[in-house]
Enzyme design. Structure first.
Site, mmCIF file in Angstrom:
data_model
loop_
_atom_site.group_PDB
_atom_site.id
_atom_site.type_symbol
_atom_site.label_atom_id
_atom_site.label_comp_id
_atom_site.label_asym_id
_atom_site.label_seq_id
_atom_site.Cartn_x
_atom_site.Cartn_y
_atom_site.Cartn_z
ATOM 1 N N GLN A 259 -7.669 -4.319 2.151
ATOM 2 C CA GLN A 259 -7.784 -3.388 1.030
ATOM 3 C C GLN A 259 -8.584 -4.086 -0.048
ATOM 4 O O GLN A 259 -8.225 -5.183 -0.487
ATOM 5 C CB GLN A 259 -6.383 -3.012 0.504
ATOM 6 C CG GLN A 259 -6.393 -1.999 -0.624
ATOM 7 C CD GLN A 259 -6.579 -0.564 -0.147
ATOM 8 O OE1 GLN A 259 -6.290 -0.249 1.009
ATOM 9 N NE2 GLN A 259 -7.055 0.314 -1.023
ATOM 10 N N ASN B 266 0.844 -1.204 0.000
ATOM 11 C CA ASN B 266 0.000 0.000 0.000
ATOM 12 C C ASN B 266 0.884 1.261 0.000
ATOM 13 O O ASN B 266 2.079 1.184 -0.274
ATOM 14 C CB ASN B 266 -0.996 -0.037 1.166
ATOM 15 C CG ASN B 266 -2.356 0.515 0.776
ATOM 16 O OD1 ASN B 266 -2.450 1.559 0.146
ATOM 17 N ND2 ASN B 266 -3.405 -0.197 1.140
ATOM 18 N N ARG B 267 0.294 2.405 0.325
ATOM 19 C CA ARG B 267 0.990 3.674 0.085
ATOM 20 C C ARG B 267 1.634 4.248 1.352
ATOM 21 O O ARG B 267 1.100 4.096 2.445
ATOM 22 C CB ARG B 267 0.001 4.670 -0.520
ATOM 23 C CG ARG B 267 -0.372 4.271 -1.951
ATOM 24 C CD ARG B 267 -1.513 5.081 -2.514
ATOM 25 N NE ARG B 267 -1.686 4.783 -3.930
ATOM 26 C CZ ARG B 267 -2.427 3.773 -4.407
ATOM 27 N NH1 ARG B 267 -3.087 2.976 -3.583
ATOM 28 N NH2 ARG B 267 -2.521 3.567 -5.717
ATOM 29 N N HIS C 214 -1.358 -9.856 -3.860
ATOM 30 C CA HIS C 214 -2.151 -8.971 -4.721
ATOM 31 C C HIS C 214 -2.841 -9.737 -5.850
ATOM 32 O O HIS C 214 -2.865 -9.289 -6.997
ATOM 33 C CB HIS C 214 -1.255 -7.865 -5.286
ATOM 34 C CG HIS C 214 -1.961 -6.573 -5.561
ATOM 35 N ND1 HIS C 214 -3.015 -6.480 -6.435
ATOM 36 C CD2 HIS C 214 -1.775 -5.335 -5.055
ATOM 37 C CE1 HIS C 214 -3.424 -5.221 -6.472
ATOM 38 N NE2 HIS C 214 -2.688 -4.507 -5.639
ATOM 39 N N SER C 215 -3.425 -10.893 -5.523
ATOM 40 C CA SER C 215 -4.205 -11.623 -6.534
ATOM 41 C C SER C 215 -5.504 -10.876 -6.823
ATOM 42 O O SER C 215 -6.103 -10.280 -5.931
ATOM 43 C CB SER C 215 -4.557 -13.023 -6.031
ATOM 44 O OG SER C 215 -3.402 -13.831 -6.052
ATOM 45 N N TYR C 216 -5.899 -10.943 -8.084
ATOM 46 C CA TYR C 216 -7.215 -10.432 -8.481
ATOM 47 C C TYR C 216 -8.074 -11.657 -8.774
ATOM 48 O O TYR C 216 -7.735 -12.461 -9.643
ATOM 49 C CB TYR C 216 -7.115 -9.606 -9.758
ATOM 50 C CG TYR C 216 -6.386 -8.294 -9.645
ATOM 51 C CD1 TYR C 216 -7.080 -7.091 -9.507
ATOM 52 C CD2 TYR C 216 -4.996 -8.237 -9.717
ATOM 53 C CE1 TYR C 216 -6.414 -5.871 -9.445
ATOM 54 C CE2 TYR C 216 -4.319 -7.027 -9.645
ATOM 55 C CZ TYR C 216 -5.037 -5.848 -9.514
ATOM 56 O OH TYR C 216 -4.371 -4.640 -9.454
ATOM 57 N N GLU D 2 -6.898 -7.700 -0.321
ATOM 58 C CA GLU D 2 -5.541 -7.705 0.225
ATOM 59 C C GLU D 2 -5.572 -7.538 1.741
ATOM 60 O O GLU D 2 -5.885 -6.466 2.245
ATOM 61 C CB GLU D 2 -4.738 -6.547 -0.378
ATOM 62 C CG GLU D 2 -4.787 -6.466 -1.890
ATOM 63 C CD GLU D 2 -4.413 -5.068 -2.387
ATOM 64 O OE1 GLU D 2 -3.442 -4.480 -1.891
ATOM 65 O OE2 GLU D 2 -5.109 -4.559 -3.273
ATOM 66 N N ASP E 278 -11.635 1.048 -3.771
ATOM 67 C CA ASP E 278 -10.183 1.046 -3.568
ATOM 68 C C ASP E 278 -10.011 1.583 -2.158
ATOM 69 O O ASP E 278 -9.638 2.721 -1.937
ATOM 70 C CB ASP E 278 -9.472 1.920 -4.598
ATOM 71 C CG ASP E 278 -7.961 1.709 -4.543
ATOM 72 O OD1 ASP E 278 -7.511 0.855 -3.753
ATOM 73 O OD2 ASP E 278 -7.247 2.403 -5.280
ATOM 74 N N HIS F 105 3.576 -0.097 -2.640
ATOM 75 C CA HIS F 105 3.957 -1.514 -2.673
ATOM 76 C C HIS F 105 5.472 -1.750 -2.662
ATOM 77 O O HIS F 105 6.017 -2.488 -3.487
ATOM 78 C CB HIS F 105 3.327 -2.185 -3.907
ATOM 79 C CG HIS F 105 1.827 -2.215 -3.869
ATOM 80 N ND1 HIS F 105 1.106 -2.229 -2.708
ATOM 81 C CD2 HIS F 105 0.903 -2.255 -4.876
ATOM 82 C CE1 HIS F 105 -0.186 -2.275 -2.981
ATOM 83 N NE2 HIS F 105 -0.347 -2.268 -4.288
HETATM 84 C C1 GLA Z 1 -2.517 -0.308 -7.049
HETATM 85 C C2 GLA Z 1 -3.112 -0.609 -5.696
HETATM 86 C C3 GLA Z 1 -4.600 -0.640 -5.781
HETATM 87 C C4 GLA Z 1 -5.139 0.581 -6.461
HETATM 88 C C5 GLA Z 1 -4.492 0.806 -7.776
HETATM 89 C C6 GLA Z 1 -4.996 2.084 -8.384
HETATM 90 O O1 GLA Z 1 -2.685 -1.402 -7.886
HETATM 91 O O2 GLA Z 1 -2.677 -1.835 -5.213
HETATM 92 O O3 GLA Z 1 -5.122 -0.760 -4.473
HETATM 93 O O4 GLA Z 1 -4.910 1.692 -5.625
HETATM 94 O O5 GLA Z 1 -3.077 0.849 -7.615
HETATM 95 O O6 GLA Z 1 -4.588 2.191 -9.708
#
Ligand code: GLA
Length: 347
Positions: A286, A80-81, A180-182, A312, A251, A106
């Protein structure tokens, strides 16, 4: 159970990347590659026994090397940020990589998602283990001390993918690891026809750079109230929280109910019956609904907006600047250990 290993590519330093697949007796399987310790595929049947791959990903190593959406990867040292790409600790300022405007995202440019990991496999009765090892050097990305990380992926006949994250460091360092799986339980199209629930009474609001403001808000009467299952398409169409509208979807960092290892979220695809229950010992989740995805994925599929949803598990983002959030500092000599489990079922 059995683990099969197939070559997945050679990196620029000549190191071998393999794909490790754990398959259980029901025909479910989980594949992990030792580039980014990334989940490359998860294959799960529907109500009629038809198997689909329910995570986004790539067929080739190049796909992962050019992966700008962190698809499938292990994220570290700090997910995260981090506001302003720096933090202060015990009178010293640490300057990190700014790779998301002025902020760190990240782990920065040297994040764990782009690293070569050493893999070890263990086959067991009813459960297999793929352990990934990484030594993160002192000063990497600006973080202090060297850090040894172990991510243990295990998959069993109980259809549960368990991930144990372990780390020790030579100096006090921030740590916040996640995957960070989708997910897309239909194996194609978008996740708009999925239903999501998250057991969280509150969420963190963020500024335009997605940095937490430090304020904690009740989910009540907002699109973030997922305490009962909600159709994602309905949330996207009707959600009118200003942050949600600006972000064009989810998000958001949810503050989860309860403590210890517990079920915190459920993703269900009514058409196929495929379901994931997320269990974790972490305080936050997240949720990113993939609205900005734009990648050429597996089997020629285009992973576009809402093609997958990331769930996440982690500590609260930007905790280094928010005294009211739980600390993410791992003390030198201590062991970091967290656990997350994705349990698959057909319902
Ligand atoms: C990254 C973060 C996400 C989201 C995107 C936005 O992938 O992991 O949570 O904030 O950026 O583009």
């Amino acid at each position: 159970m059995a683990i099969t290993i197939r070559p997945f590519g050679i990196d620029s330093l000549g190191r071998r990347i393999n794909c490790y697949t754990m398959e259980n007796r029901h025909g479910y399987s989980v594949s992990i590659i030792n580039y980014g310790a990334s989940i490359q595929s998860i294959k799960v049947p529907d109500r009629c026994g038809k198997i689909e791959d329910v995570v986004l990903g790539f067929d080739t190593l190049e796909g992962y090397q050019n992966n700008t959406a962190y698809i499938g990867a292990t994220i570290g040292r700090v997910c995260n940020r981090i506001d302003g790409a720096s933090y202060d600790y015990e009178g010293k300022r640490y300057t990190l990589d700014a790779n998301d405007g002025l902020n760190t995202l990240h782990g920065g440019r040297e994040g764990f998602h782009g690293k070569f990991w050493i893999a070890q496999t263990t086959e067991g009765e009813g459960r297999d283990f793929v352990t990934m090892y990484l030594n993160s050097h002192a000063g990497e990305g600006g973080f202090p001390g060297s850090m040894r990380t172990q991510v243990v992926f295990s998959f069993g006949d109980d259809n549960r993918l368990e991930i144990n994250y372990l780390a020790t460091a030579s100096e006090d360092t921030p740590v916040n690891l996640t995957n960070h799986s989708y997910f897309n339980l239909s194996g194609k199209g978008t996740i708009k026809d999925h239903v999501l629930s998250v057991d969280a009474p509150t969420f963190l609001d963020v500024n335009e750079e997605n940095i937490p403001l430090g304020t904690v808000h009740t989910v009540e009467n907002t699109v973030y109230d997922l305490r009962s299952p909600v159709l994602i398409e309905k949330a996207i169409k009707t959600g009118n929280h200003p942050t949600f509208k600006r972000q064009k979807g989810f998000d958001v960092s949810f503050r989860l109910s309860g403590k210890g290892l517990r079920e915190v979220a459920m993703l269900h695809h009514p058409d196929s019956g495929r379901t994931i229950r997320v269990r974790t010992d972490q305080p936050a989740l997240q949720v990113y609904s993939g609205q900005f995805l734009n990648e050429q994925g597996k089997g020629g599929a285009h992973h576009g907006a809402y093609a997958g949803i990331a769930l996440e598990t982690q500590h609260e983002p930007d905790a280094l600047h928010q005294p009211s959030f739980r600390s993410i500092i791992l003390k030198a000599g201590d062991t970091y250990h967290t656990q997350t489990c994705y349990a698959f079922s057909v319902e």
